[in-house]
Design a protein around this motif. Structure first.
Motif, PDB file in Angstrom:
ATOM      1  N   ALA A 143      52.302 -11.510 -42.278  1.00  0.00           N
ATOM      2  CA  ALA A 143      53.301 -11.439 -41.203  1.00  0.00           C
ATOM      3  C   ALA A 143      53.041 -10.304 -40.219  1.00  0.00           C
ATOM      4  N   ALA A 144      51.785  -9.868 -40.102  1.00  0.00           N
ATOM      5  CA  ALA A 144      51.460  -8.794 -39.156  1.00  0.00           C
ATOM      6  C   ALA A 144      51.185  -9.314 -37.752  1.00  0.00           C
ATOM      7  N   GLY A 145      51.020 -10.633 -37.591  1.00  0.00           N
ATOM      8  CA  GLY A 145      50.786 -11.204 -36.272  1.00  0.00           C
ATOM      9  C   GLY A 145      49.411 -11.794 -36.079  1.00  0.00           C
ATOM     10  N   LYS A 146      48.632 -11.943 -37.152  1.00  0.00           N
ATOM     11  CA  LYS A 146      47.275 -12.501 -37.017  1.00  0.00           C
ATOM     12  C   LYS A 146      47.326 -13.934 -36.472  1.00  0.00           C
ATOM     13  N   SER A 147      48.186 -14.750 -37.049  1.00  0.00           N
ATOM     14  CA  SER A 147      48.293 -16.143 -36.591  1.00  0.00           C
ATOM     15  C   SER A 147      48.820 -16.227 -35.167  1.00  0.00           C
ATOM     16  N   GLU A 180      32.905  -7.664 -34.398  1.00  0.00           N
ATOM     17  CA  GLU A 180      33.507  -8.928 -34.815  1.00  0.00           C
ATOM     18  C   GLU A 180      34.871  -8.752 -35.478  1.00  0.00           C
ATOM     19  N   ILE A 181      35.284  -7.521 -35.723  1.00  0.00           N
ATOM     20  CA  ILE A 181      36.453  -7.243 -36.555  1.00  0.00           C
ATOM     21  C   ILE A 181      37.624  -6.743 -35.714  1.00  0.00           C
ATOM     22  N   TYR A 182      38.789  -7.387 -35.922  1.00  0.00           N
ATOM     23  CA  TYR A 182      40.029  -6.960 -35.279  1.00  0.00           C
ATOM     24  C   TYR A 182      41.126  -6.868 -36.333  1.00  0.00           C
ATOM     25  N   PHE A 183      42.069  -5.955 -36.074  1.00  0.00           N
ATOM     26  CA  PHE A 183      43.173  -5.742 -37.005  1.00  0.00           C
ATOM     27  C   PHE A 183      44.508  -5.988 -36.309  1.00  0.00           C
ATOM     28  N   LEU A 195      33.699 -18.879 -33.215  1.00  0.00           N
ATOM     29  CA  LEU A 195      34.657 -19.055 -34.303  1.00  0.00           C
ATOM     30  C   LEU A 195      35.680 -17.927 -34.275  1.00  0.00           C
ATOM     31  N   TRP A 196      36.974 -18.276 -34.155  1.00  0.00           N
ATOM     32  CA  TRP A 196      38.082 -17.329 -34.255  1.00  0.00           C
ATOM     33  C   TRP A 196      38.816 -17.623 -35.551  1.00  0.00           C
ATOM     34  N   ILE A 197      38.986 -16.604 -36.405  1.00  0.00           N
ATOM     35  CA  ILE A 197      39.617 -16.833 -37.700  1.00  0.00           C
ATOM     36  C   ILE A 197      40.605 -15.722 -38.025  1.00  0.00           C
ATOM     37  N   THR A 198      41.583 -16.061 -38.872  1.00  0.00           N
ATOM     38  CA  THR A 198      42.354 -15.058 -39.584  1.00  0.00           C
ATOM     39  C   THR A 198      41.930 -15.112 -41.039  1.00  0.00           C
ATOM     40  N   CYS A 199      42.055 -13.967 -41.719  1.00  0.00           N
ATOM     41  CA  CYS A 199      41.516 -13.895 -43.072  1.00  0.00           C
ATOM     42  C   CYS A 199      42.276 -12.842 -43.872  1.00  0.00           C
ATOM     43  N   PHE A 231      40.282 -11.661 -37.684  1.00  0.00           N
ATOM     44  CA  PHE A 231      41.475 -10.823 -37.654  1.00  0.00           C
ATOM     45  C   PHE A 231      41.973 -10.587 -39.077  1.00  0.00           C
ATOM     46  N   PHE A 232      42.217  -9.306 -39.387  1.00  0.00           N
ATOM     47  CA  PHE A 232      42.672  -8.889 -40.707  1.00  0.00           C
ATOM     48  C   PHE A 232      43.973  -8.115 -40.559  1.00  0.00           C
ATOM     49  N   GLY A 233      44.730  -8.073 -41.647  1.00  0.00           N
ATOM     50  CA  GLY A 233      45.972  -7.308 -41.656  1.00  0.00           C
ATOM     51  C   GLY A 233      46.933  -7.862 -42.682  1.00  0.00           C
ATOM     52  N   PRO A 234      48.062  -7.181 -42.901  1.00  0.00           N
ATOM     53  CA  PRO A 234      49.026  -7.636 -43.904  1.00  0.00           C
ATOM     54  C   PRO A 234      49.624  -8.988 -43.545  1.00  0.00           C
TER      55      PRO A 234
END
Length: 410
Positions: free
Chosen positions: A56-60, A365-368, A348-352, A51-54
């Protein structure tokens, strides 16, 4: 493995979002990156979900949804009676009083329980069964509690989705014969609380299906909890000391990714275990407190990764790229793609934040994540954006704003 995750009115996620990881049979590129959702299925799911994004966008928040489901299924009975559950709804306007909804579809390598008496001698193969778990929470009278709960499965003998149990707003539980609730139902009615799951409660009664599901939930290894906390290096060292085979594994990986470390050793100290590191060219070992932030961060997430790869399950890692070099990150992903390193198709689930990793991933594999003007998080996959080709440079297009989910500066 997780097949799909549904989130609604949870923390920064206001609207209903279904993260469906399903990959069709027509996708044949990079096949080593995907695994069958269940035995004989034409549906596949990725082994890595990023998961990608700015900020505080909600990835976590996405990862916390998984962790909340896991905690509620496994440990919520340990909560004291009348204690409010540690779960937060969306705080924006318009959803006051609406329930928090979480759902997860998954399969597990845990052994399914024996079939009911009306199907004598039948043992359901774990490779052919998957589950769907749904739970709703309400916020009422300043308390967060359970509103409803349900579990479904697709056992091989049934050839269809069946209801295992359902719990209504009054706390009444109905179940199918496959769930084996009959001899526990009277006691369950007495002890089931509005801040505990049916599964964690029945596990106290030695209900075998619930104990199995608790065991399955322990295959989710995460570096985030109900509340984010600082890195507990003592717990990390205690894990390594209790599992010397993981020290050997870590030493192999440390040397392969060239952190300048020959080996790590863990020994007992006056106040607990201590770690020292032998470095190339140095005449004496370096203690852990003097190691770089990147090395310490790598060692903090390493037990979660190594344990999941060895035993199967799901690693849920928030900010995997924190202080870890961009060239090391693709190597970690390759561990999950390797049949030798990942024989049980661990996920594997990750934020990055390091968007250079986009060059290493496929669009499945990519989510925003991005937030709208009202503070609500939107979650979408790159595979759902029309016109995206596999040969595209995802990094350049993302940085150019083609996919959204980029910070607005100024």
């Amino acid at each position: 493995m997780i097949h799909s995750l549904t989130i609604e009115n949870f923390m920064s996620v206001r609207d209903r979002h279904v993260i469906d990881l399903g990959i069709g049979a027509a996708v044949n590129d990079n096949a080593e990156r995907y695994a069958d959702a269940w035995s004989g299925s034409a549906k596949r799911v990725p082994k890595v979900v990023a998961f990608f994004g700015p900020n505080a966008a909600g990835k976590s928040t996405v990862l916390r949804a998984i962790q909340h489901i896991t905690w509620f299924v496994r440990d919520s009975f340990q909560f004291q009676a009348n204690t409010t559950l540690p779960i937060e709804p969306f705080w924006g306007a318009g959803l006051e009083g609406e329930p928090i909804k979480l759902a997860i579809e998954f399969d597990t390598s845990e052994k399914w329980w024996p079939a009911p008496d009306n199907l004598p001698g039948l043992q359901v193969s774990p490779e052919t069964c998957r589950y769907s778990y749904e739970v709703q929470f309400e916020y009422k009278n300043f308390r967060r509690s359970v509103l409803s709960e349900a579990l479904y499965s697709w056992p091989s003998y049934a050839k269809r989705k069946i209801r295992l149990f359902e719990r209504d707003a009054n706390g009444d539980v109905s179940a199918s014969i496959e769930f084996g609730l009959a001899k526990h139902k009277a006691v369950l009615k007495q002890i089931l609380r509005d801040n505990a799951s049916v599964i964690s409660t029945l596990a106290q009664l030695d209900h075998e299906p619930s104990k199995l599901l608790q065991t399955a939930s322990r295959r989710i290894n995460s570096n985030i909890f109900i509340e984010k906390s600082v890195v507990n290096e003592l717990a990390m060292l205690q894990f390594f000391q209790a599992n010397p085979d993981f020290i050997e594994s870590a030493n192999r990986d440390l040397s392969n990714i060239d952190l300048g470390i020959r080996s790590m050793s863990v020994a007992s100290g006056p106040h607990g275990p201590i770690a020292n590191f032998a470095h190339e060219g140095l005449s004496r070992p370096v203690p852990l407190p003097l190691e770089s932030h990147g090395t310490r961060q790598f060692l903090h997430v390493y037990p979660h990764l190594a344990h999941t790869l060895k035993n199967g399950g799901i690693a849920v890692i928030d900010e995997l790229d924190l202080a870890i070099h961009p060239l090391v990150l693709p190597e970690i992903l390759r561990w999950f793609y390797s049949p030798e390193r990942n024989p049980f198709n661990a996920q594997l689930w990750i934020t990055c934040q390091n968007v250079s990793l986009l060059e290493e991933l496929t669009k499945e594999e990519i989510y925003f994540c991005e937030k709208d003007a009202a503070g609500g998080t939107s979650i979408y996959g790159l595979k759902d954006i029309q016109g995206v080709r596999r040969v595209d440079n995802f990094y350049r297009k993302y940085m150019g704003g083609a996919f959204g989910a980029v910070p607005t500066i100024g």
